[in-house]
Scaffold this motif. Structure first.
Motif, mmCIF file in Angstrom:
data_model
loop_
_atom_site.group_PDB
_atom_site.id
_atom_site.type_symbol
_atom_site.label_atom_id
_atom_site.label_comp_id
_atom_site.label_asym_id
_atom_site.label_seq_id
_atom_site.Cartn_x
_atom_site.Cartn_y
_atom_site.Cartn_z
ATOM 1 N N THR A 160 4.397 6.415 5.080
ATOM 2 C CA THR A 160 3.081 5.842 5.382
ATOM 3 C C THR A 160 3.088 5.006 6.654
ATOM 4 O O THR A 160 4.123 4.541 7.108
ATOM 5 N N VAL A 168 -0.654 8.964 -0.041
ATOM 6 C CA VAL A 168 0.534 8.759 -0.890
ATOM 7 C C VAL A 168 0.398 9.544 -2.198
ATOM 8 O O VAL A 168 1.351 10.183 -2.654
ATOM 9 N N LEU A 169 -0.798 9.526 -2.779
ATOM 10 C CA LEU A 169 -1.008 10.241 -4.045
ATOM 11 C C LEU A 169 -0.791 11.744 -3.874
ATOM 12 O O LEU A 169 -0.190 12.385 -4.739
ATOM 13 N N GLN A 180 -4.961 5.063 -0.523
ATOM 14 C CA GLN A 180 -4.222 5.677 -1.631
ATOM 15 C C GLN A 180 -4.029 7.185 -1.488
ATOM 16 O O GLN A 180 -3.021 7.727 -1.956
ATOM 17 N N TRP A 212 0.833 -1.220 0.000
ATOM 18 C CA TRP A 212 0.000 0.000 0.000
ATOM 19 C C TRP A 212 0.860 1.259 0.000
ATOM 20 O O TRP A 212 0.374 2.348 -0.251
ATOM 21 N N ASP A 213 2.136 1.108 0.274
ATOM 22 C CA ASP A 213 3.046 2.247 0.207
ATOM 23 C C ASP A 213 3.499 2.501 -1.235
ATOM 24 O O ASP A 213 3.579 3.642 -1.682
ATOM 25 N N PRO A 246 0.339 3.175 -4.954
ATOM 26 C CA PRO A 246 -0.172 4.451 -5.473
ATOM 27 C C PRO A 246 0.892 5.243 -6.242
ATOM 28 O O PRO A 246 0.576 5.970 -7.183
ATOM 29 N N ARG A 247 2.148 5.070 -5.851
ATOM 30 C CA ARG A 247 3.231 5.796 -6.536
ATOM 31 C C ARG A 247 3.358 5.280 -7.964
ATOM 32 O O ARG A 247 3.522 6.049 -8.914
ATOM 33 N N GLU A 283 2.871 12.346 -3.834
ATOM 34 C CA GLU A 283 3.454 12.181 -5.171
ATOM 35 C C GLU A 283 3.079 13.349 -6.080
ATOM 36 O O GLU A 283 3.894 13.836 -6.852
ATOM 37 N N GLN A 337 -5.852 2.562 -9.525
ATOM 38 C CA GLN A 337 -5.452 1.538 -8.551
ATOM 39 C C GLN A 337 -6.679 0.947 -7.894
ATOM 40 O O GLN A 337 -7.565 1.665 -7.438
ATOM 41 N N LEU A 373 0.221 6.297 -10.107
ATOM 42 C CA LEU A 373 0.228 7.689 -10.563
ATOM 43 C C LEU A 373 1.198 7.861 -11.736
ATOM 44 O O LEU A 373 0.870 8.506 -12.730
ATOM 45 N N ARG A 376 -10.714 7.508 -12.525
ATOM 46 C CA ARG A 376 -9.992 6.397 -13.158
ATOM 47 C C ARG A 376 -10.617 5.046 -12.816
ATOM 48 O O ARG A 376 -10.181 4.021 -13.311
#
Ligand SMILES: Cc1cc2nc3c(=O)[nH]c(=O)nc-3n(C[C@H](O)[C@H](O)[C@H](O)COP(=O)(O)OP(=O)(O)OC[C@H]3O[C@@H](n4cnc5c(N)ncnc54)[C@H](O)[C@@H]3O)c2cc1C
Lengths: 303, 258
Positions: free
Chosen positions: B143, B131-132, B128, A91-92, A95-96, B135, A105, A99, B216
């Motif tokens: 996290t 983290v998003l 999510q 889960w870390d 998402p990276r 980013e 996701q 994106l 999405r």
């Protein structure tokens, strides 16, 4: 589907959960390659292509660097689906990667259906089915939801390397201190959940455990609140137990708790909510206030 | 220091959920709403950081319909300085990428030094958004924090892994941290602080001012789980229940044999 499975490795060891990813791909009959940060001495046993980044140079924790490596592997593999475990690593990172790929996701998948992915919602009281609207998709799998593949075979390894710096610094691991009990050895466990209401009420759970000749345990909120020490926590971030009898007192049955006790031989749950997800694994669900039921059961057992 | 904490309002998980007519979400009437449990730890940590640093400003943000103001008011009473309500009556139709894009669009110009979010929400649990946001803003995202410290322009957290293991990780600010259960002990707002909170700034901005991204993910359906369990359900008087349970334990297990 062409999948890239992101295997897991920690403290010098390949994690068994990697075989759940392989099991997932096999169940779907999907073509797949693997990616791992790991070591040549700890390769997953599978006949597949493996993109391997050496842990001694890229580190066990370095999300921004690992992301780059996964993207490189995904590109080489021509993958349209990148698959992680829904774990502290998955889960870390997921998402990276999503994106960077402009990809949807889908988190904590429990099942793949004809039209999409099935996910838990509202503490597993509901299920959602969702579909990706993007060309590529990143998926994380709920631990235990897909049957692990049997180890067998040897991967064809292609090494990936990178010397880029990450934007985080890793300062090592800390293991939880060993406590006074090893719940893993207990034959009877009576656990207190948030439903016990207040710290004083943990005593009635201890009393019931004693009357049954077992140990007491707890769910996470009870431990987090400091009512019960951490070595008595049952679940993914505590102990995994499989006693002859597990009594869940005021515990809703979140997936992370179930993962720690669902292999118990007999499960008795006491809960005021008849729909609590603990009923998915319980043999008997007593719909009652634990504050009334536990002392009454203790008294009868002792009497 | 400029601090942001992002929260979500979720239904009480002990509620009885009814699937809405749309078939993709639940009926929102008759539910009790509260701050997502993970986010309470985020708010508390943000307030503690502000208290530690003294000279700083703490914004709390949420996205949703009118009811989410209650969550903002509680956060203000816990110690946040100002609140932003991104008004979106259809927030439940947004995917994590859209939620994160909305937050990032707001945060982009504000140069926050530390941003806190919960590690996941109790209703969707996708894990999510935090983290998003990190980013999208191109800042480090740490996290699953169960311990947090901020010193000399860097944040250090203990990330919780499986089975009681933790990892110590550090990043320079600006940085984002997602908060796990047990990170701290969230405070209860006191009456004087609830009164004070009424005078604090609570701004509204329509979601369309911040969000320019398509979803999405397509939600197909919301359903009840297939009944897997074969639990025998016992209801009634306590004394009868006790007798029944003892009978069952005697019959089905060996634990009362002694
Ligand atoms: C990464 C991660 C790791 C985690 N690891 C763990 C873990 O190792 N172990 C763990 O347990 N959790 C873990 N959790 C937390 C987990 O998701 C749940 O939040 C937690 O298990 C809930 O504990 P609970 O059932 O006691 O509380 P709740 O979910 O709040 O449930 C309380 C229950 O008590 C019932 N109740 C209320 N009053 C009464 C009464 N008077 N009598 C009887 N019943 C009553 C309610 O109906 C409800 O079902 C983890 C979460 C995450 C995200």
């Amino acid at each position: 589907m062409k999948a890239l499975l992101v295997g897991e490795y920690r403290e010098g060891k390949l994690l068994e959960s990697t075989y759940e990813l392989i099991g997932f791909a096999k169940q779907l009959n999907a073509e797949f390659d693997l990616f791992m940060v790991g070591s040549k001495d700890q390769l997953p046993q599978v006949d597949a292509k493996l993109y391997l980044a050496d842990v001694t140079t890229v580190g066990e924790y370095n999300p921004s660097l690992h992301k780059q490596l996964i993207l490189e592997a995904a590109d080489k593999a021509g993958a349209d689906t990148i698959v992680f475990l829904h774990s502290s690593s998955g889960w870390d990172l997921a998402p990276r990667v999503a994106l960077a790929l402009n990809a949807a996701q889908v988190s904590e998948v429990v099942e793949v259906t004809a039209d999409g992915y099935l996910l838990p919602a509202c503490n597993a009281k509901l299920r959602r089915t969702v579909k990706s609207a993007t060309a590529k998709t990143v998926v994380t799998l709920q631990g235990g939801a897909f049957m692990a593949a049997d180890p067998g075979g040897a991967p064809q390894v292609e090494e990936l390397s990178s010397s880029a710096d990450g934007n985080t610094e890793f300062g090592g691991y800390e293991q939880a201190e060993a406590g006074e009990v090893d719940l893993g050895k207990a034959e009877i466990i009576v656990s207190a959940g948030r439903g016990v209401g207040k710290p004083e009420n943990v005593e009635m759970i201890q009393a019931l455990a004693k009357a049954l000749g077992g140990e007491y345990g707890a769910s996470r909120p009870v431990v987090d609140a400091g009512w019960v020490p951490h070595d008595r926590q049952v679940g993914t971030t505590g102990q995994v137990v499989s006693p002859k009898l597990y009594v869940a007192c005021g515990i809703s049955g979140a997936i992370q708790h179930l993962a720690g006790m669902k292999k118990s031989e007999f499960i008795l749950a006491i809960n005021t909510d008849k729909d609590a997800p603990i009923n998915e694994v319980a043999d008997v669900l007593v719909v009652a206030d634990i504050k009334q039921f536990a002392p009454a059961l203790t008294a009868k057992l002792e009497g | 220091m400029n601090i942001l904490v992002c929260i979500k309002q979720v239904p009480d998980m002990e509620s009885r959920f009814k699937i809405a007519a749309s078939g993709t979400w639940f009926e929102e009437s008759d539910l009790a709403w509260r701050i997502n449990e993970y986010d309470e730890f985020a708010v508390e940590q943000a307030v503690q950081l502000k208290e530690q640093l003294g000279d700083s400003d703490l914004t709390v943000l949420t996205i949703g319909p009118a009811r989410v103001k209650e969550a903002l008011k509680k956060s203000l009473a816990m110690g946040c300085d100002r609140a932003l309500h991104v008004v979106d009556d259809a927030a439940h139709e947004k995917d994590p990428f859209q939620i994160a894009s909305t937050i990032a669009a707001f945060a982009k110009e504000k140069s926050f030094d530390v941003i806190f979010t919960g590690m996941q929400s109790q209703d969707r649990g996708s894990g999510q958004v935090g983290v998003l946001v990190g980013e999208l803003l191109n800042i480090p995202a740490l996290t699953t924090a169960v311990e947090f410290a901020c010193e000399d322009g860097a944040v250090t957290v203990r990330r919780e892994l499986e089975g009681g293991l933790k990892a110590v990780v550090k990043a320079q600010t600006p940085a984002l941290v997602t908060c796990q259960l047990g990170l701290n002990t969230p405070r209860y707002p006191t009456l004087p602080n609830i009164m004070k909170a009424k005078k604090k700034e609570l701004l509204e901005v329509p979601v369309n001012d911040l969000l320019n991204e398509e979803s999405r993910l397509t939600a197909l359906s919301l359903t009840y789980p297939e009944k897997k369990g074969s639990a025998l359900i016992l209801e009634g008087e306590i004394s009868d229940l006790v007798d029944k349970v003892i009978g069952i334990l005697k019959e089905k297990t060996a634990v009362l044999a002694k």
